[in-house]
Design a protein around this motif. Structure first.
Motif, PDB file in Angstrom:
ATOM      1  N   UNK A  77       0.891  -1.160  -0.023  1.00  0.00           N
ATOM      2  CA  UNK A  77       0.097  -0.005   0.025  1.00  0.00           C
ATOM      3  C   UNK A  77       0.875   1.506  -0.107  1.00  0.00           C
ATOM      4  N   UNK A  78       0.462   2.271  -0.586  1.00  0.00           N
ATOM      5  CA  UNK A  78       1.181   3.757  -0.685  1.00  0.00           C
ATOM      6  C   UNK A  78       0.127   4.672  -0.506  1.00  0.00           C
ATOM      7  N   UNK A  79       0.293   5.506   0.190  1.00  0.00           N
ATOM      8  CA  UNK A  79      -0.378   6.821   0.539  1.00  0.00           C
ATOM      9  C   UNK A  79       0.143   7.890   0.670  1.00  0.00           C
ATOM     10  N   UNK A  80      -0.380   9.100   0.586  1.00  0.00           N
ATOM     11  CA  UNK A  80       0.131  10.441   0.698  1.00  0.00           C
ATOM     12  C   UNK A  80      -0.659  11.483   1.579  1.00  0.00           C
ATOM     13  N   UNK A  81      -0.136  12.582   2.146  1.00  0.00           N
ATOM     14  CA  UNK A  81      -0.971  13.581   2.725  1.00  0.00           C
ATOM     15  C   UNK A  81      -0.066  14.332   3.743  1.00  0.00           C
ATOM     16  N   UNK A  82      -0.536  14.773   4.635  1.00  0.00           N
ATOM     17  CA  UNK A  82       0.126  15.719   5.443  1.00  0.00           C
ATOM     18  C   UNK A  82       0.066  14.937   6.986  1.00  0.00           C
ATOM     19  N   UNK A  83       1.170  15.042   7.551  1.00  0.00           N
ATOM     20  CA  UNK A  83       1.379  14.406   8.942  1.00  0.00           C
ATOM     21  C   UNK A  83       1.803  15.630   9.678  1.00  0.00           C
ATOM     22  N   UNK A  84       1.370  15.866  10.957  1.00  0.00           N
ATOM     23  CA  UNK A  84       1.752  16.785  11.751  1.00  0.00           C
ATOM     24  C   UNK A  84       2.220  16.291  13.153  1.00  0.00           C
ATOM     25  N   UNK A  85       2.928  17.179  13.791  1.00  0.00           N
ATOM     26  CA  UNK A  85       3.438  16.787  14.989  1.00  0.00           C
ATOM     27  C   UNK A  85       2.210  17.323  16.121  1.00  0.00           C
ATOM     28  N   UNK A  86       1.630  16.150  16.739  1.00  0.00           N
ATOM     29  CA  UNK A  86       0.431  16.502  17.543  1.00  0.00           C
ATOM     30  C   UNK A  86       0.890  16.775  19.200  1.00  0.00           C
ATOM     31  N   UNK A  87       0.543  17.762  19.933  1.00  0.00           N
ATOM     32  CA  UNK A  87       0.582  18.175  21.368  1.00  0.00           C
ATOM     33  C   UNK A  87      -0.822  17.807  21.652  1.00  0.00           C
ATOM     34  N   UNK A  88      -0.919  16.785  22.598  1.00  0.00           N
ATOM     35  CA  UNK A  88      -2.151  16.607  23.212  1.00  0.00           C
ATOM     36  C   UNK A  88      -2.127  16.619  24.734  1.00  0.00           C
ATOM     37  N   UNK A  89      -3.260  17.487  25.417  1.00  0.00           N
ATOM     38  CA  UNK A  89      -3.314  17.858  26.884  1.00  0.00           C
ATOM     39  C   UNK A  89      -3.253  16.686  27.555  1.00  0.00           C
ATOM     40  N   UNK A  90      -2.672  16.681  28.644  1.00  0.00           N
ATOM     41  CA  UNK A  90      -2.617  15.760  29.916  1.00  0.00           C
ATOM     42  C   UNK A  90      -3.555  15.974  30.806  1.00  0.00           C
ATOM     43  N   UNK A  91      -4.430  16.957  30.924  1.00  0.00           N
ATOM     44  CA  UNK A  91      -5.490  17.224  31.941  1.00  0.00           C
ATOM     45  C   UNK A  91      -6.759  17.297  31.165  1.00  0.00           C
ATOM     46  N   UNK A  92      -7.835  16.900  31.508  1.00  0.00           N
ATOM     47  CA  UNK A  92      -9.032  17.048  31.070  1.00  0.00           C
ATOM     48  C   UNK A  92      -9.697  18.357  30.871  1.00  0.00           C
ATOM     49  N   UNK A  93     -10.220  18.860  30.028  1.00  0.00           N
ATOM     50  CA  UNK A  93     -10.708  20.045  30.078  1.00  0.00           C
ATOM     51  C   UNK A  93     -10.488  20.858  28.451  1.00  0.00           C
ATOM     52  N   UNK A  94     -10.857  22.170  28.493  1.00  0.00           N
ATOM     53  CA  UNK A  94     -10.607  22.787  27.494  1.00  0.00           C
ATOM     54  C   UNK A  94      -9.015  23.053  27.156  1.00  0.00           C
ATOM     55  N   UNK A  95      -8.614  23.312  25.989  1.00  0.00           N
ATOM     56  CA  UNK A  95      -7.092  23.635  25.732  1.00  0.00           C
ATOM     57  C   UNK A  95      -6.505  24.883  26.474  1.00  0.00           C
ATOM     58  N   UNK A  96      -7.433  25.934  26.768  1.00  0.00           N
ATOM     59  CA  UNK A  96      -6.908  27.108  27.484  1.00  0.00           C
ATOM     60  C   UNK A  96      -6.788  26.490  28.860  1.00  0.00           C
TER      61      UNK A  96
END
Length: 324
Positions: free
Chosen positions: A5-24
């Protein structure tokens, strides 16, 4: 080199929160790889498929991170381009939720991946693969990527390869629904296998039932349609058969992101393994169920051993005929 299989697209670095709630409210984050196409590439690689991913990444630390993560997963990145024009690698932030969909904020405008153009298309590399997987995300990121997608799908079809297409709609990125539906449906006509969610199918066709959505695409020349129905499983249809495939009960849904990519991994690997379309959709349901029980976008995508263990516990007959 031979690829499954071959595929293409955009990969990004993801920073995901360690605490529950809004990003702010979040004060600490963990880092991971994100991107629908690379999720699928990694999931297929974990199942033993030889998989390649093509894109551009920035000549920056996040670009290095993405390439290192894909190498760890066994995905071939030999045709990935490092942008030398200062274009950055994309970044996203994701909240932590106790149920439902997380909040996601993207920083991807003018990213290196969005400059991927037809001139960058490596036909020789793509044609080494048995199958091409495409999503509806690259075509909306830039005109260049849209043209790249058309070229790749047409080239692989002309070469006698199979093509799967997951619309993966991002409503906020399209100028309006009519433009989105027209563009996605044009691409769907170039696919052999189409993998929408039920809500996506309704938006794209105006049909209200899985049967109606499937018929819409069968008339356009798609040979196999598998429609995701969430916890209710999936519906599939070809010219000769159709049916509903039950979903798997999940006690604790941690994160729904990546479930559709897991479904694609199951369907693609299943068909390539020689399973019936029904068996491939069943595998798609299983991997989707495993993915929603994990925090990252692809943390739940299993190896063959973990998949077999899950299927045996769920009392579903797994008719394995081969491997990628």
């Amino acid at each position: 080199m031979k690829l499954d299989v071959v595929t293409f697209g955009e990969s990004m670095a993801m920073l995901y929160a360690n605490e529950y709630g809004g990003l702010h409210k979040a004060s600490t984050f963990s880092k991971a790889l994100a991107g629908a196409e690379s999720n699928v590439a990694c999931g297929l690689s974990r199942l033993g498929c030889l998989t390649g991913w093509v894109s551009k990444v920035g000549d920056d630390q996040l670009g290095t991170f993405i390439l290192q993560e894909l190498e760890k997963e066994g995905v071939d990145i030999s045709r990935v381009i490092r942008a030398k024009d200062g274009s950055p690698t994309g970044l996203l932030l994701k909240s932590k939720v106790e149920e439902g969909d997380p909040e996601v904020t993207y920083y991807r405008k003018h990213s290196a991946a969005s400059t991927l153009a037809p001139a960058d298309y490596p036909s020789d590399y793509f044609r080494m693969a048995k199958h091409l997987h495409v999503t509806g995300i690259p075509p909306v990121l830039s005109k260049n990527m849209r043209e790249f997608a058309y070229l790749a799908m047409k080239d692989m079809k002309q070469a006698g390869k199979t093509v799967s297409f997951d619309p993966n709609l991002r409503l906020s990125l399209w100028p309006d629904r009519a433009t989105m539906a027209h563009s996605i449906n044009e691409l769907a006509e170039l696919a052999d296998w189409f993998l929408p969610g039920i809500t996506e199918g309704e938006l794209l066709t105006g049909e209200k039932t899985p049967e109606g959505i499937a018929d819409f695409y069968l008339k356009k020349g798609v040979s196999f349609i598998a429609i995701k129905l969430g916890k209710d499983g999936a519906y599939f249809k070809t010219k000769h058969e159709d049916g509903y495939i039950e979903g798997y009960h999940v006690e604790n849904v941690i994160d729904t992101v990546g479930a559709g990519d897991g479904f694609a991994v199951g369907v693609i690997s299943g068909v390539l393994d020689g399973l019936s379309f029904q068996g491939a959709v069943q595998r798609g349901n299983a991997i989707g169920a495993l993915q929603v029980q994990a925090p990252g976008d692809m943390d739940g995508l299993p190896t063959r051993e973990k998949l077999a263990s899950f299927l045996s516990r769920s009392k579903v007959i797994h008719q394995k005929k081969g491997e990628c």
